[in-house]
Scaffold this motif. Structure first.
Motif, PDB file in Angstrom:
ATOM      1  N   ASN A  16       0.857  -1.180   0.000  1.00 23.18           N
ATOM      2  CA  ASN A  16       0.000   0.000   0.000  1.00 23.18           C
ATOM      3  C   ASN A  16       0.895   1.231   0.000  1.00 23.18           C
ATOM      4  O   ASN A  16       1.875   1.292   0.738  1.00 23.18           O
ATOM      5  N   GLU A  17       0.546   2.226  -0.807  1.00 25.00           N
ATOM      6  CA  GLU A  17       1.386   3.429  -0.823  1.00 25.00           C
ATOM      7  C   GLU A  17       1.319   4.183   0.504  1.00 25.00           C
ATOM      8  O   GLU A  17       2.234   4.936   0.844  1.00 25.00           O
ATOM      9  N   ASN A  18       0.212   4.029   1.272  1.00 22.80           N
ATOM     10  CA  ASN A  18       0.111   4.577   2.637  1.00 22.80           C
ATOM     11  C   ASN A  18       0.305   6.093   2.666  1.00 22.80           C
ATOM     12  O   ASN A  18       0.998   6.627   3.532  1.00 22.80           O
ATOM     13  N   MET A  19      -0.347   6.790   1.742  1.00 23.15           N
ATOM     14  CA  MET A  19      -0.246   8.246   1.700  1.00 23.15           C
ATOM     15  C   MET A  19      -1.503   8.926   2.249  1.00 23.15           C
ATOM     16  O   MET A  19      -1.424   9.822   3.075  1.00 23.15           O
ATOM     17  N   GLY A  27      -3.771   2.048   8.539  1.00 20.95           N
ATOM     18  CA  GLY A  27      -3.472   1.935   7.124  1.00 20.95           C
ATOM     19  C   GLY A  27      -4.315   0.880   6.425  1.00 20.95           C
ATOM     20  O   GLY A  27      -4.734  -0.113   7.029  1.00 20.95           O
ATOM     21  N   ILE A  28      -4.577   1.112   5.152  1.00 24.21           N
ATOM     22  CA  ILE A  28      -5.342   0.167   4.348  1.00 24.21           C
ATOM     23  C   ILE A  28      -4.662  -1.197   4.329  1.00 24.21           C
ATOM     24  O   ILE A  28      -5.318  -2.239   4.383  1.00 24.21           O
ATOM     25  N   HIS A  29      -3.342  -1.197   4.267  1.00 26.90           N
ATOM     26  CA  HIS A  29      -2.599  -2.453   4.215  1.00 26.90           C
ATOM     27  C   HIS A  29      -2.853  -3.298   5.452  1.00 26.90           C
ATOM     28  O   HIS A  29      -3.007  -4.526   5.358  1.00 26.90           O
ATOM     29  N   SER A  30      -2.916  -2.651   6.621  1.00 25.15           N
ATOM     30  CA  SER A  30      -3.157  -3.397   7.859  1.00 25.15           C
ATOM     31  C   SER A  30      -4.566  -3.969   7.895  1.00 25.15           C
ATOM     32  O   SER A  30      -4.778  -5.111   8.329  1.00 25.15           O
ATOM     33  N   ALA A  31      -5.557  -3.184   7.419  1.00 21.38           N
ATOM     34  CA  ALA A  31      -6.936  -3.671   7.390  1.00 21.38           C
ATOM     35  C   ALA A  31      -7.063  -4.894   6.495  1.00 21.38           C
ATOM     36  O   ALA A  31      -7.726  -5.887   6.853  1.00 21.38           O
ATOM     37  N   ILE A  32      -6.428  -4.852   5.330  1.00 18.85           N
ATOM     38  CA  ILE A  32      -6.485  -6.001   4.424  1.00 18.85           C
ATOM     39  C   ILE A  32      -5.754  -7.191   5.030  1.00 18.85           C
ATOM     40  O   ILE A  32      -6.277  -8.319   5.026  1.00 18.85           O
ATOM     41  N   ALA A  33      -4.568  -6.952   5.552  1.00 26.27           N
ATOM     42  CA  ALA A  33      -3.770  -8.045   6.119  1.00 26.27           C
ATOM     43  C   ALA A  33      -4.518  -8.748   7.242  1.00 26.27           C
ATOM     44  O   ALA A  33      -4.556  -9.987   7.312  1.00 26.27           O
ATOM     45  N   THR A  36       3.247  -6.979   5.280  1.00 27.64           N
ATOM     46  CA  THR A  36       2.881  -5.728   4.617  1.00 27.64           C
ATOM     47  C   THR A  36       4.125  -4.958   4.212  1.00 27.64           C
ATOM     48  O   THR A  36       5.211  -5.155   4.751  1.00 27.64           O
ATOM     49  N   ALA A  37       3.945  -4.062   3.239  1.00 30.80           N
ATOM     50  CA  ALA A  37       5.022  -3.169   2.795  1.00 30.80           C
ATOM     51  C   ALA A  37       4.384  -1.886   2.292  1.00 30.80           C
ATOM     52  O   ALA A  37       3.234  -1.884   1.839  1.00 30.80           O
ATOM     53  N   GLY A  52      -2.797   1.353  -4.644  1.00 29.91           N
ATOM     54  CA  GLY A  52      -2.134   2.625  -4.871  1.00 29.91           C
ATOM     55  C   GLY A  52      -3.106   3.644  -5.440  1.00 29.91           C
ATOM     56  O   GLY A  52      -4.157   3.292  -5.976  1.00 29.91           O
ATOM     57  N   HIS A  53      -2.759   4.925  -5.333  1.00 30.34           N
ATOM     58  CA  HIS A  53      -3.619   5.991  -5.863  1.00 30.34           C
ATOM     59  C   HIS A  53      -2.820   7.253  -6.149  1.00 30.34           C
ATOM     60  O   HIS A  53      -2.554   7.575  -7.299  1.00 30.34           O
ATOM     61  N   GLN A  54      -2.412   7.970  -5.099  1.00 30.75           N
ATOM     62  CA  GLN A  54      -1.709   9.241  -5.277  1.00 30.75           C
ATOM     63  C   GLN A  54      -0.266   9.072  -5.738  1.00 30.75           C
ATOM     64  O   GLN A  54       0.287   9.960  -6.386  1.00 30.75           O
TER      65      GLN A  54
END
Length: 240
Positions: free
Chosen positions: A8-11, A26-32, A44-45, A69-71
Motif C-alpha cells: 500500500n502506498e500509505n499516503m 493503514g489500508i494495508h493493515s486492514a487487508i492483512a 505488509t510493505a 495505490g492511488h496518489q
C-alpha cells in the motif's frame, strides 16, 4: 503456507483525517488482518520503505502480492516495477485493487492506458457474480452490495479478460467489469475494483472473501518452472 505481501502506498492515511478515521493503521493493515487464515503467512510493505519494501529477496519469498495505490503511482521507481513484473512472469500472483488500475505495474502488464470513468457521490454498488463456478466466487451469493463507494464506469481500457468474474452496477446507472483475471508468463493476475480510501470497504466480509479467494487462485500451482534458452537433447540424435 501461501506467502502473501500486502503493498500500500500509505499516503492518504498519513495526510487525510477522514481516511485516518476509517483506516487508522493503514489500508494495508486492514487487508492483512481481514484476510488472515491459517494457511496464509501475511506481511505488509509501503511506498516509503527502502526499495518500497519490495526488495528482490522479499519478492522471491512472496507467492501473492496485493497492490493498493492511488496518489503515488508516479513515485514508484521503474526499477522496482521491472522487478515486480519479472516476478509475475516467473510465477508470482498479483492482485490489483481499486485505483491500482493506474499503477505502473498494472499498465505494464496490460499494455493499455487502463483508463475509465469515475465519480465520487457516495453511491451504492451492487456487485454481481457472473461466473459463479470460478474459485474466486466461492462462498458468495448471487450478488453483494456496498452502500457507499466511488463509481468506476465503462469503458475500462483493458485487454479482454481471460475470465470475467464480477460486474458492478452503480446507483447512477453505470456498469463496470470489476473482477477480471489474466495470465502473464507463469503468473496470474486478478483485478478487483472496490476499495476507495474514504470508505470502510476493506472491512466488508464479502470483499475480504473475494480477496482471500483471489490469493488462493493466484498462488503458483502446477508443473515445475519452465526452462528456456538453448537446450541439450534428451535423446541421442543420429547424424544424418
Amino acid at each position: 503456507m501461501i506467502r502473501v505481501l500486502v503493498w500500500n502506498e500509505n499516503m492518504h492515511e498519513r495526510t487525510d483525517e477522514e481516511v485516518q478515521k476509517v483506516y487508522p493503521e493503514g489500508i494495508h493493515s486492514a487487508i492483512a488482518q481481514g484476510i488472515e487464515h491459517e494457511d496464509f503467512e501475511v506481511q505488509t510493505a509501503t511506498l516509503e520503505q527502502p526499495e518500497h519494501g519490495l526488495t528482490q529477496e522479499i519478492l522471491d519469498n512472496t507467492d501473492v502480492l496485493i497492490w493498493w495505490g492511488h496518489q503515488g503511482h508516479h513515485m514508484v521507481a521503474d526499477e522496482i516495477v521491472n522487478r515486480v513484473h519479472q516476478r509475475v512472469l516467473d510465477g508470482m500472483g498479483l492482485i490489483v485493487l481499486h485505483s491500482g488500475h493506474f499503477s505502473k505495474i498494472f499498465k505494464k502488464l496490460m499494455g493499455t492506458s487502463c483508463d475509465l470513468k469515475w465519480r465520487e457521490a457516495d453511491e451504492k454498488e451492487r456487485i454481481w457474480v457472473v461466473n459463479p463456478a470460478h474459485p474466486i466466487a466461492a462462498g458468495l451469493g448471487e450478488y453483494f452490495e456496498l452502500e457507499r463507494e466511488e463509481m468506476y464506469g465503462e469503458h475500462f481500457d483493458i485487454p479482454a479478460p481471460d475470465e470475467l468474474i464480477l460486474v458492478s452496477w452503480f446507483e447512477g446507472g453505470e456498469v463496470f467489469r470489476s473482477g477480471c483475471t489474466y495470465h502473464r508468463g507463469n503468473g496470474k493476475i486478478f483485478y478487483f475494483r472496490p476499495g476507495h480510501e474514504a470508505y470502510p470497504t476493506f472491512y466488508d466480509t464479502n470483499v475480504l472473501k473475494v480477496i482471500s479467494n483471489g490469493v488462493r487462485w493466484a498462488a503458483l500451482q502446477g508443473a515445475a518452472k519452465p526452462v528456456y534458452g538453448n537446450h541439450k537433447p534428451l535423446e541421442k540424435i543420429k547424424l544424418k
